[in-house]
Design an enzyme around this catalytic site. Structure first.
Site, PDB file in Angstrom:
ATOM      1  N   ILE A   1    -147.764 -19.328 -54.897  1.00 10.66           N
ATOM      2  CA  ILE A   1    -147.421 -19.105 -56.301  1.00 10.66           C
ATOM      3  C   ILE A   1    -147.342 -20.433 -57.048  1.00 10.66           C
ATOM      4  CG2 ILE A   1    -146.168 -16.959 -55.833  1.00 10.66           C
ATOM      5  CD1 ILE A   1    -143.551 -18.526 -56.289  1.00 10.66           C
ATOM      6  N   ASP A   2    -147.177 -21.543 -56.315  1.00  9.44           N
ATOM      7  CA  ASP A   2    -147.050 -22.856 -56.949  1.00  9.44           C
ATOM      8  C   ASP A   2    -148.356 -23.331 -57.574  1.00  9.44           C
ATOM      9  OD1 ASP A   2    -144.331 -23.249 -56.264  1.00  9.44           O
ATOM     10  OD2 ASP A   2    -144.917 -23.787 -54.232  1.00  9.44           O
TER      11      ASP A   2
ATOM     12  N   GLY B   1    -144.225 -19.710 -48.193  1.00 12.68           N
ATOM     13  CA  GLY B   1    -143.552 -18.732 -49.040  1.00 12.68           C
ATOM     14  C   GLY B   1    -144.433 -17.535 -49.351  1.00 12.68           C
TER      15      GLY B   1
ATOM     16  N   GLN C   1    -139.577 -13.943 -58.545  1.00 13.27           N
ATOM     17  CA  GLN C   1    -140.870 -14.283 -59.152  1.00 13.27           C
ATOM     18  C   GLN C   1    -142.026 -14.205 -58.161  1.00 13.27           C
ATOM     19  OE1 GLN C   1    -140.273 -18.539 -60.427  1.00 13.27           O
ATOM     20  NE2 GLN C   1    -138.560 -18.276 -59.036  1.00 13.27           N
ATOM     21  N   ARG C   2    -141.734 -14.203 -56.867  1.00 13.29           N
ATOM     22  CA  ARG C   2    -142.814 -14.107 -55.885  1.00 13.29           C
ATOM     23  C   ARG C   2    -142.878 -12.739 -55.203  1.00 13.29           C
ATOM     24  NH1 ARG C   2    -140.198 -18.087 -51.252  1.00 13.29           N
ATOM     25  NH2 ARG C   2    -139.130 -16.467 -50.051  1.00 13.29           N
TER      26      ARG C   2
ATOM     27  N   MET D   1    -139.304 -21.653 -60.039  1.00  9.61           N
ATOM     28  CA  MET D   1    -139.752 -22.411 -58.881  1.00  9.61           C
ATOM     29  C   MET D   1    -140.805 -23.452 -59.255  1.00  9.61           C
ATOM     30  SD  MET D   1    -140.036 -19.616 -55.796  1.00  9.61           S
ATOM     31  CE  MET D   1    -138.578 -19.029 -54.931  1.00  9.61           C
TER      32      MET D   1
ATOM     33  N   ASN E   1    -150.299 -25.619 -48.982  1.00 16.33           N
ATOM     34  CA  ASN E   1    -150.582 -26.978 -48.523  1.00 16.33           C
ATOM     35  C   ASN E   1    -150.284 -27.186 -47.044  1.00 16.33           C
ATOM     36  OD1 ASN E   1    -151.530 -28.471 -50.851  1.00 16.33           O
ATOM     37  ND2 ASN E   1    -149.527 -28.116 -51.741  1.00 16.33           N
TER      38      ASN E   1
ATOM     39  N   ARG F   1    -141.533 -27.443 -57.133  1.00  9.02           N
ATOM     40  CA  ARG F   1    -140.933 -28.703 -56.687  1.00  9.02           C
ATOM     41  C   ARG F   1    -141.526 -29.893 -57.426  1.00  9.02           C
ATOM     42  NH1 ARG F   1    -138.198 -29.812 -52.244  1.00  9.02           N
ATOM     43  NH2 ARG F   1    -138.651 -27.705 -51.493  1.00  9.02           N
TER      44      ARG F   1
END
Length: 410
Positions: A142-143, A12, A302-303, A189, A113, A191
């Site tokens: 961003i996660d 992403g 948001q990204r 966002m 990842n 997960r």
């Protein structure tokens, strides 16, 4: 550095990923690289021999600054899972044949990842075959869920956007009064990791009370308790704003968004496409309480909100891009650049390199102690962690009232 470098982007996009690309390009040229190639759409595009010479697009300092301020992935991205070496050796032979043809000394991959899984496999193949190309991962997501790094480039800007947006939504929610109140649920966002959703707390300050509830995916979600809390809040106030992660799950493991729809799309890494958590919860509240509800899904905003990027984030993204080239030039391979927080006050952060085998396919979650006892808000430790990452602004380069970006024809 005597040969050429190739760089790709995967996963992403973020508001800072192109700043890392700029850091890779400038550092590589400063260290004597003859050419810096860019893979179009990551490793998947490389397999199709789709790549460009970045010097055709970055011709001067202005182009570098434009690239740093351009959202999304300038080179294009992908979600392509390399097979295990023993499963399909031909794929690796093809990739390394292309690298040989381009005289690639270093391969830099900017991603999260899944991208680090690619670096791990390619560096392992190079070791097995004695191939000289060096492989370095450059963190991006961003996660904020990459292991061994204090945080990831891209997260600070997304957190800044979320904190700002939540504050504006809260302000808007008080404009009109309804007899039974109004409940606004904002889907963010995330997960399995709640770093983004937790950043909704940044909206709280002297001029804003912040969201009433924040739910992270690290803890099981209790639908009945949620409804009771909302009802109690509406007994004392006319407007309630709640931040929820897209990845909220019930105690039985089902995603909340699955209660309202089936999740059919699964990407190459087996991830279900999540959407509809806020919509389902808004419908649930409306049915149980009978009040007016709104659901807001921030989605890709948001990204991609580079107009609200964090200066710290953009500078650090550029820094890790340069550090990735430096690591490769100094002989490292099978490593990822990490950010190492040195001090909180004043905030200082440096870079190191860590073994990608200890990072790939792992996830860094929000610690339980950084959430409150009830599991419906974050603790001060979380806010203290993220606040330095959103500091400063990066002014867009405006043309005719609209931000100008670096353009690459598709």
């Amino acid at each position: 550095m005597n040969g050429n470098i190739i760089v790709g982007q995967s996963g992403g996009p973020t508001a800072a990923i192109n700043s890392s690309l700029a850091g890779v390009y400038r550092t590589a040229k400063d260290r004597g690289a003859r050419k810096v190639f860019g893979m179009l759409h990551g490793i998947q595009g490389l397999l199709q021999e789709r790549y460009i010479d970045l010097s055709d697009y970055i011709k001067n300092d202005l182009d570098t600054e434009l690239l740093k301020r351009t959202p999304a992935a300038f080179l294009g991205s992908c979600r392509f899972k390399l097979p295990e070496i023993h499963e399909d050796r031909e794929v690796y032979e093809k990739i390394f044949g292309i690298l040989d043809k381009l005289d690639i000394e270093a391969f830099i991959y900017i991603g999260g990842n899944d991208s680090m899984d690619t670096i791990k496999k390619l560096s392992d193949y190079a070791i097995v075959t004695g191939h000289p190309t060096r492989f370095i991962g450059c963190p991006k997501t961003i996660d904020n869920d990459l292991a061994l790094t204090d945080h990831t480039p891209g997260y600070g800007s997304a957190a800044k956007y979320i904190g700002t947006s939540i504050k504006e939504i809260i302000r808007d929610s008080f404009c009109l009064e309804y007899e039974k109140g109004v409940v606004t649920i904002v889907e963010i966002m995330g997960r399995n990791a709640g770093w983004l959703t937790g950043s909704a707390s940044l909206s709280r300050g002297e001029d804003c009370c912040g969201p009433d509830l924040i739910y992270l995916p690290e803890l099981p979600f209790d639908l009945k308790k949620f409804g009771e809390k909302v009802k109690n809040l509406l007994s004392s106030k006319s407007s309630v704003v709640i931040a929820v992660s897209e990845g909220l799950r019930l105690s039985d493991g089902r995603y909340v968004c699955e209660l309202g729809q089936s999740l059919d799309f699964v990407d190459a890494f087996g991830h279900k496409q999540l959407s509809g958590t806020a919509n389902y919860l808004a419908s649930y509240v409306a049915g149980e309480i009978g009040c007016k509800t709104r659901s807001i899904e921030l989605s890709t905003l948001q990204r991609s909100g580079s107009h609200l990027a964090s200066r710290v984030d953009i500078l650090e993204a550029y820094q890790v891009g340069g550090a990735a080239v430096k690591a490769a030039d100094e002989g490292d391979s099978g490593k990822m650049v990490v950010l190492n927080r040195i001090s909180d006050d004043p905030y200082q952060c440096g870079t190191k390199v860590k073994d990608v085998h200890k990072i790939a396919n792992d996830e860094k979650l929000v610690p339980r102690k950084w959430m409150n006892e009830e599991g419906d808000y974050v603790a001060e430790e979380f806010i203290n962690y993220v606040r330095p990452l959103i500091q400063g602004d990066v002014s867009p380069i405006m043309v005719d009232g609209i931000p100008r970006h670096l353009f690459r024809p598709v």
